[in-house]
Write a protein that holds these residues in place. Structure first.
Motif, PDB file in Angstrom:
ATOM      1  N   HIS A   1     -38.976  18.387 -21.191  1.00  0.00           N
ATOM      2  CA  HIS A   1     -39.925  17.365 -21.727  1.00  0.00           C
ATOM      3  C   HIS A   1     -39.672  15.775 -21.662  1.00  0.00           C
ATOM      4  CE1 HIS A   1     -41.268  21.216 -23.872  1.00  0.00           C
ATOM      5  NE2 HIS A   1     -40.023  21.290 -24.351  1.00  0.00           N
ATOM      6  N   HIS A   2     -39.072  15.713 -20.365  1.00  0.00           N
ATOM      7  CA  HIS A   2     -39.064  14.345 -19.866  1.00  0.00           C
ATOM      8  C   HIS A   2     -39.251  14.175 -18.666  1.00  0.00           C
ATOM      9  CE1 HIS A   2     -36.353  13.111 -23.122  1.00  0.00           C
ATOM     10  NE2 HIS A   2     -35.783  14.276 -23.195  1.00  0.00           N
ATOM     11  N   ILE A   3     -39.468  12.865 -18.030  1.00  0.00           N
ATOM     12  CA  ILE A   3     -39.827  12.552 -16.717  1.00  0.00           C
ATOM     13  C   ILE A   3     -38.655  13.037 -15.758  1.00  0.00           C
ATOM     14  CG2 ILE A   3     -39.708  10.646 -15.186  1.00  0.00           C
ATOM     15  CD1 ILE A   3     -40.785   8.669 -17.501  1.00  0.00           C
ATOM     16  N   GLY A   4     -39.115  13.650 -14.601  1.00  0.00           N
ATOM     17  CA  GLY A   4     -38.192  14.365 -13.961  1.00  0.00           C
ATOM     18  C   GLY A   4     -38.012  15.709 -13.940  1.00  0.00           C
ATOM     19  N   TRP A   5     -38.440  16.511 -14.874  1.00  0.00           N
ATOM     20  CA  TRP A   5     -38.507  17.807 -15.005  1.00  0.00           C
ATOM     21  C   TRP A   5     -39.042  18.318 -13.630  1.00  0.00           C
ATOM     22  CZ3 TRP A   5     -36.686  21.817 -17.227  1.00  0.00           C
ATOM     23  CH2 TRP A   5     -37.194  22.986 -17.272  1.00  0.00           C
ATOM     24  N   SER A   6     -40.269  18.173 -13.210  1.00  0.00           N
ATOM     25  CA  SER A   6     -40.750  18.793 -12.018  1.00  0.00           C
ATOM     26  C   SER A   6     -39.817  18.586 -10.972  1.00  0.00           C
ATOM     27  CB  SER A   6     -42.219  18.374 -11.762  1.00  0.00           C
ATOM     28  OG  SER A   6     -42.254  16.869 -11.405  1.00  0.00           O
ATOM     29  N   LEU A   7     -39.398  17.511 -10.836  1.00  0.00           N
ATOM     30  CA  LEU A   7     -38.261  17.092  -9.515  1.00  0.00           C
ATOM     31  C   LEU A   7     -37.103  18.422  -9.588  1.00  0.00           C
ATOM     32  CD1 LEU A   7     -38.181  13.525  -9.339  1.00  0.00           C
ATOM     33  CD2 LEU A   7     -39.593  15.159  -8.084  1.00  0.00           C
ATOM     34  N   ILE A   8     -36.577  18.492 -10.806  1.00  0.00           N
ATOM     35  CA  ILE A   8     -35.468  19.545 -11.141  1.00  0.00           C
ATOM     36  C   ILE A   8     -35.754  20.960 -10.841  1.00  0.00           C
ATOM     37  CG2 ILE A   8     -33.997  20.458 -12.809  1.00  0.00           C
ATOM     38  CD1 ILE A   8     -33.223  17.404 -12.062  1.00  0.00           C
ATOM     39  N   GLU A   9     -36.981  21.134 -11.091  1.00  0.00           N
ATOM     40  CA  GLU A   9     -37.658  22.668 -11.102  1.00  0.00           C
ATOM     41  C   GLU A   9     -37.738  22.762  -9.572  1.00  0.00           C
ATOM     42  OE1 GLU A   9     -38.352  25.622 -12.814  1.00  0.00           O
ATOM     43  OE2 GLU A   9     -36.711  24.155 -13.931  1.00  0.00           O
ATOM     44  N   GLN A  10     -38.015  21.553  -8.925  1.00  0.00           N
ATOM     45  CA  GLN A  10     -38.110  21.905  -7.314  1.00  0.00           C
ATOM     46  C   GLN A  10     -37.030  21.504  -6.673  1.00  0.00           C
ATOM     47  OE1 GLN A  10     -41.474  19.341  -6.020  1.00  0.00           O
ATOM     48  NE2 GLN A  10     -42.592  19.942  -7.937  1.00  0.00           N
ATOM     49  N   ASN A  11     -35.737  21.408  -7.004  1.00  0.00           N
ATOM     50  CA  ASN A  11     -34.573  21.262  -6.680  1.00  0.00           C
ATOM     51  C   ASN A  11     -34.595  19.847  -5.742  1.00  0.00           C
ATOM     52  OD1 ASN A  11     -33.124  23.501  -7.214  1.00  0.00           O
ATOM     53  ND2 ASN A  11     -34.271  24.569  -5.884  1.00  0.00           N
ATOM     54  N   GLN A  12     -35.299  18.895  -5.955  1.00  0.00           N
ATOM     55  CA  GLN A  12     -35.289  17.601  -5.702  1.00  0.00           C
ATOM     56  C   GLN A  12     -34.418  16.830  -6.280  1.00  0.00           C
ATOM     57  OE1 GLN A  12     -39.357  16.482  -4.806  1.00  0.00           O
ATOM     58  NE2 GLN A  12     -39.891  18.438  -4.063  1.00  0.00           N
ATOM     59  N   PHE A  13     -33.234  16.932  -6.154  1.00  0.00           N
ATOM     60  CA  PHE A  13     -32.234  15.916  -6.641  1.00  0.00           C
ATOM     61  C   PHE A  13     -30.842  15.920  -5.965  1.00  0.00           C
ATOM     62  CE2 PHE A  13     -31.803  19.901  -8.776  1.00  0.00           C
ATOM     63  CZ  PHE A  13     -30.523  20.130  -8.861  1.00  0.00           C
ATOM     64  N   HIS A  14     -30.088  14.885  -6.057  1.00  0.00           N
ATOM     65  CA  HIS A  14     -28.840  14.708  -5.509  1.00  0.00           C
ATOM     66  C   HIS A  14     -27.749  14.603  -6.695  1.00  0.00           C
ATOM     67  CE1 HIS A  14     -30.836  13.889  -1.622  1.00  0.00           C
ATOM     68  NE2 HIS A  14     -31.477  13.074  -2.393  1.00  0.00           N
ATOM     69  N   VAL A  15     -26.539  15.266  -6.201  1.00  0.00           N
ATOM     70  CA  VAL A  15     -25.429  15.017  -7.026  1.00  0.00           C
ATOM     71  C   VAL A  15     -24.479  14.241  -6.156  1.00  0.00           C
ATOM     72  CG1 VAL A  15     -23.404  16.455  -8.265  1.00  0.00           C
ATOM     73  CG2 VAL A  15     -25.780  17.242  -8.033  1.00  0.00           C
ATOM     74  N   ILE A  16     -24.031  13.208  -6.564  1.00  0.00           N
ATOM     75  CA  ILE A  16     -23.227  12.260  -5.994  1.00  0.00           C
ATOM     76  C   ILE A  16     -22.030  11.861  -6.734  1.00  0.00           C
ATOM     77  CG2 ILE A  16     -23.082   9.898  -5.053  1.00  0.00           C
ATOM     78  CD1 ILE A  16     -26.326   9.973  -4.726  1.00  0.00           C
ATOM     79  N   ASP A  17     -21.057  11.978  -6.112  1.00  0.00           N
ATOM     80  CA  ASP A  17     -19.491  11.559  -6.711  1.00  0.00           C
ATOM     81  C   ASP A  17     -19.382   9.927  -6.616  1.00  0.00           C
ATOM     82  OD1 ASP A  17     -16.872  11.174  -7.413  1.00  0.00           O
ATOM     83  OD2 ASP A  17     -16.065  12.529  -6.043  1.00  0.00           O
ATOM     84  N   ALA A  18     -19.408   9.566  -7.882  1.00  0.00           N
ATOM     85  CA  ALA A  18     -19.553   8.046  -8.005  1.00  0.00           C
ATOM     86  C   ALA A  18     -18.139   7.569  -7.579  1.00  0.00           C
ATOM     87  CB  ALA A  18     -19.972   7.598  -9.305  1.00  0.00           C
ATOM     88  N   ASN A  19     -17.261   8.161  -7.654  1.00  0.00           N
ATOM     89  CA  ASN A  19     -15.933   7.525  -7.266  1.00  0.00           C
ATOM     90  C   ASN A  19     -16.009   7.508  -5.553  1.00  0.00           C
ATOM     91  OD1 ASN A  19     -14.727   7.204  -9.855  1.00  0.00           O
ATOM     92  ND2 ASN A  19     -14.224   9.374  -9.894  1.00  0.00           N
ATOM     93  N   TRP A  20     -16.536   8.295  -5.030  1.00  0.00           N
ATOM     94  CA  TRP A  20     -16.682   8.311  -3.674  1.00  0.00           C
ATOM     95  C   TRP A  20     -17.498   7.379  -3.107  1.00  0.00           C
ATOM     96  CZ3 TRP A  20     -20.359   9.532  -0.171  1.00  0.00           C
ATOM     97  CH2 TRP A  20     -20.231   9.749   1.244  1.00  0.00           C
ATOM     98  N   VAL A  21     -18.487   7.020  -3.634  1.00  0.00           N
ATOM     99  CA  VAL A  21     -19.518   5.728  -3.407  1.00  0.00           C
ATOM    100  C   VAL A  21     -18.910   4.539  -3.594  1.00  0.00           C
ATOM    101  CG1 VAL A  21     -21.815   4.965  -3.484  1.00  0.00           C
ATOM    102  CG2 VAL A  21     -21.498   7.497  -3.668  1.00  0.00           C
ATOM    103  N   LYS A  22     -18.712   3.586  -2.440  1.00  0.00           N
ATOM    104  CA  LYS A  22     -18.157   2.329  -2.686  1.00  0.00           C
ATOM    105  C   LYS A  22     -19.368   0.990  -2.421  1.00  0.00           C
ATOM    106  CE  LYS A  22     -14.109   3.794  -4.060  1.00  0.00           C
ATOM    107  NZ  LYS A  22     -13.956   3.829  -5.524  1.00  0.00           N
TER     108      LYS A  22
END
Length: 55
Positions: free
Chosen positions: A34-55
């Motif tokens: 029920h939020h913006i982005g729902w369809s992207l989650i369902e289509q596996n269109q997302f990234h998981v990023i380790d914020a400690n790794w990104v500098k």
């Protein structure tokens, strides 16, 4: 672990439970239902990023 979604909301997730991909993805579906982005989650269109790794 601390999870920040694309909408800027933060969620505290116990690593022992959410380290499993199926459980983590099910949680993403619940968070975005029920939020913006729902369809992207369902289509596996997302990234998981380790914020400690990104500098």
């Amino acid at each position: 672990m601390l999870f920040e979604d694309v909408l800027g909301r933060t969620h505290r997730l116990p690593y022992e439970y959410f380290r499993h991909w199926d459980i983590f993805k099910a949680n993403l579906r619940e968070i975005f239902q029920h939020h913006i982005g729902w369809s992207l989650i369902e289509q596996n269109q997302f990234h998981v990023i380790d914020a400690n790794w990104v500098k």
